[in-house]
Design an enzyme around this catalytic site. Structure first.
Site, short mmCIF file in Angstrom:
data_model
loop_
_atom_site.label_atom_id
_atom_site.label_comp_id
_atom_site.label_asym_id
_atom_site.label_seq_id
_atom_site.Cartn_x
_atom_site.Cartn_y
_atom_site.Cartn_z
N ARG A 1 7.77 -8.86 11.06
CA ARG A 1 6.80 -8.16 11.29
C ARG A 1 6.07 -8.16 12.57
O ARG A 1 5.42 -9.34 12.87
CB ARG A 1 5.36 -8.16 10.28
CG ARG A 1 4.22 -7.40 10.52
CD ARG A 1 3.26 -7.08 9.23
NE ARG A 1 3.79 -6.23 8.41
CZ ARG A 1 2.95 -5.82 7.34
NH1 ARG A 1 1.86 -6.06 7.18
NH2 ARG A 1 3.58 -5.10 6.59
N HIS B 1 8.00 1.62 9.21
CA HIS B 1 7.96 0.63 7.96
C HIS B 1 8.82 1.03 7.18
O HIS B 1 8.73 1.54 6.14
CB HIS B 1 6.32 0.92 7.56
CG HIS B 1 6.03 -0.39 6.62
ND1 HIS B 1 6.56 -1.47 6.48
CD2 HIS B 1 4.81 -0.46 6.14
CE1 HIS B 1 6.22 -2.25 5.56
NE2 HIS B 1 4.90 -1.67 5.37
N GLN C 1 8.63 -0.16 3.37
CA GLN C 1 7.71 0.54 2.62
C GLN C 1 8.24 1.99 1.84
O GLN C 1 8.10 2.22 0.69
CB GLN C 1 6.39 0.86 3.39
CG GLN C 1 5.29 1.86 2.80
CD GLN C 1 4.84 0.80 1.64
OE1 GLN C 1 4.33 -0.28 1.94
NE2 GLN C 1 4.59 1.65 0.52
N ASP D 1 -2.26 7.45 4.88
CA ASP D 1 -2.39 5.99 5.35
C ASP D 1 -3.68 6.01 6.24
O ASP D 1 -4.26 6.96 6.46
CB ASP D 1 -1.28 5.61 6.21
CG ASP D 1 -1.03 4.00 6.22
OD1 ASP D 1 -1.66 3.40 5.89
OD2 ASP D 1 -0.33 3.75 7.44
N CYS E 1 0.60 3.53 1.17
CA CYS E 1 1.15 2.32 1.23
C CYS E 1 0.27 1.06 1.22
O CYS E 1 0.61 -0.21 0.76
CB CYS E 1 1.87 1.99 2.63
SG CYS E 1 0.72 1.86 4.13
N ARG F 1 7.44 -2.64 -4.35
CA ARG F 1 7.84 -3.37 -3.04
C ARG F 1 8.70 -4.62 -3.49
O ARG F 1 9.67 -4.94 -2.62
CB ARG F 1 6.58 -3.68 -2.15
CG ARG F 1 5.72 -2.66 -1.56
CD ARG F 1 6.67 -2.08 -0.16
NE ARG F 1 6.92 -2.94 0.72
CZ ARG F 1 6.22 -3.33 1.71
NH1 ARG F 1 5.08 -3.09 1.60
NH2 ARG F 1 6.89 -4.13 2.59
N1 CP Z 1 1.89 -1.87 2.80
C1 CP Z 1 2.04 -2.94 3.42
O1 CP Z 1 3.15 -3.17 4.05
O2 CP Z 1 1.09 -3.77 3.08
P1 CP Z 1 0.89 -5.29 3.76
O3 CP Z 1 0.49 -4.89 5.22
O4 CP Z 1 -0.26 -5.74 2.97
O5 CP Z 1 2.23 -5.91 3.90
N1 NVA Z 2 0.02 1.88 9.38
C1 NVA Z 2 -0.47 0.92 8.68
C2 NVA Z 2 0.28 0.31 7.91
C3 NVA Z 2 0.03 -0.89 7.02
C4 NVA Z 2 0.74 -1.58 6.34
C5 NVA Z 2 -0.55 -0.11 9.89
O1 NVA Z 2 0.42 -0.42 10.75
O2 NVA Z 2 -1.53 -0.89 10.14
#
Ligand code: CP
Ligand code: NVA
Length: 306
Positions: A102, A129, A132, A220, A259, A287
């Site tokens: 990540r 993502h 997700q 989101d 998400c 997930r």
């Molecule tokens: N939806 C998601 O990816 O959550 P986290 O940021 O908690 O991993």
């Molecule tokens: N769009 C959000 C998703 C978090 C899972 C971010 O990137 O922070």
């Protein structure tokens, strides 16, 4: 030499493989296929950004399949002292069988992929993502039925999660209608890719037009991790909040997805996210099942689908 199966983005894996990953994940969830297929395999998770769902679901998925997990972040590793991602990727490849990363930038992900000799999974970048949205497609199909030919509407910031929905629309054959402020639009190259691959995508600034008759409404956070224009975005996004009034324009059987993490009162009202049409807890739960499907594909390939 066999090809490394990276799970990087939904536009980089063929549609049939994505479909098989969802189907295997659903079968695992149903309890029909739950063998310890990854004994003596290890996953390294590298987080340059916070995570709850991705971190825990990948960890539990790997352990449940019989494998092991190590997790590292810049603060507790030499990454924080300037060791390069490329060097880290080479080292991790000596120890583990698959890496989940990540990170903020696509360039960082590419550096990791370039140097790693084991599969790399995109656990979120500022651009996408994909894990997700695999869980989201699975959730849609569980609740409503096959997603092909259905309508998914997005109202809010056009961010990394929306980009992966656009990829998924083309790959799984559903319509995706996105409503966002004109200044916050998906990258043109993603829209161009979708258009060239049969994606039915519409982009506008009218949430009601997007949501009208939709089978699923998604949004989101207005402020993604690392978002440098947060104050500007919030002001622009007020008209795109998903509330009961907006949901009333969707199909009667429509579901609401997010998400998570959610910011009640910003991108969605508490009544909607905690209401009867919301499937966000199942979505988060899926997930776990989808991570298993992804790990099996990365590590076993077609043998995982036999
Ligand atoms: N939806 C998601 O990816 O959550 P986290 O940021 O908690 O991993
Ligand atoms: N769009 C959000 C998703 C978090 C899972 C971010 O990137 O922070």
């Amino acid at each position: 030499m066999t090809e490394t199966r990276d799970f990087l983005d939904l536009d980089q894996i063929d549609a049939a493989t994505l479909r098989r990953i969802i189907d295997v994940s659903a079968r695992i969830k149903a309890g029909c296929e739950h063998k310890p297929l990854l004994v003596n395999r290890t996953l390294a998770m590298v987080f340059e950004k916070p995570s709850t769902r991705t971190r825990v679901s990948f960890d539990v998925a790997m352990q449940t399949l019989g494998g092991g997990v190590v997790s590292l972040e810049p603060s507790g590793s030499q990454l924080g002292r300037g060791e390069t991602l490329a060097d880290t990727a080479r080292i991790l490849s000596e120890y583990v069988d698959v890496i989940m990363f990540r990170t903020s930038s696509v360039a960082n992900l590419e550096e990791m992929v370039e140097a790693a000799t084991v599969p790399v999974i995109n656990g979120l970048t500022d651009r996408s993502h994909p894990c997700q949205i695999m869980a989201d497609v699975m959730t849609f199909e569980e609740r409503i039925g096959p997603i092909a030919g259905r309508v998914v509407a997005w109202s809010g910031d056009s961010n990394n999660v929306a980009n992966s929905w656009i990829h998924a629309a083309a790959q799984f054959g559903f319509e995706f209608r996105l409503a966002s402020p004109p200044d916050l639009r998906p990258p043109q190259d993603i829209l161009d890719w979708a258009a060239a691959n049969g994606g039915r995508i519409s982009v506008g600034d009218d949430p009601v037009a997007a949501v009208n008759g939709a089978d699923c409404v998604v949004t989101d956070t207005w402020v993604s991790m690392g978002d440098k224009e947060a104050d500007r975005s919030r002001a622009l996004l007020e008209p795109f909040r998903v509330d009961e009034e907006l949901m009333a324009h969707a199909a009667e059987s429509a579901v609401f997805m997010h998400c998570l993490p959610v910011y009640r009162g910003d991108e969605v009202s508490a009544e909607v996210v905690d209401g009867p049409q919301s499937v966000v807890w199942t979505e988060a739960g899926n997930r776990l099942h989808v991570q298993k499907g992804i790990l099996l594909w990365c590590l076993l390939g077609s043998a995982a689908f036999a």
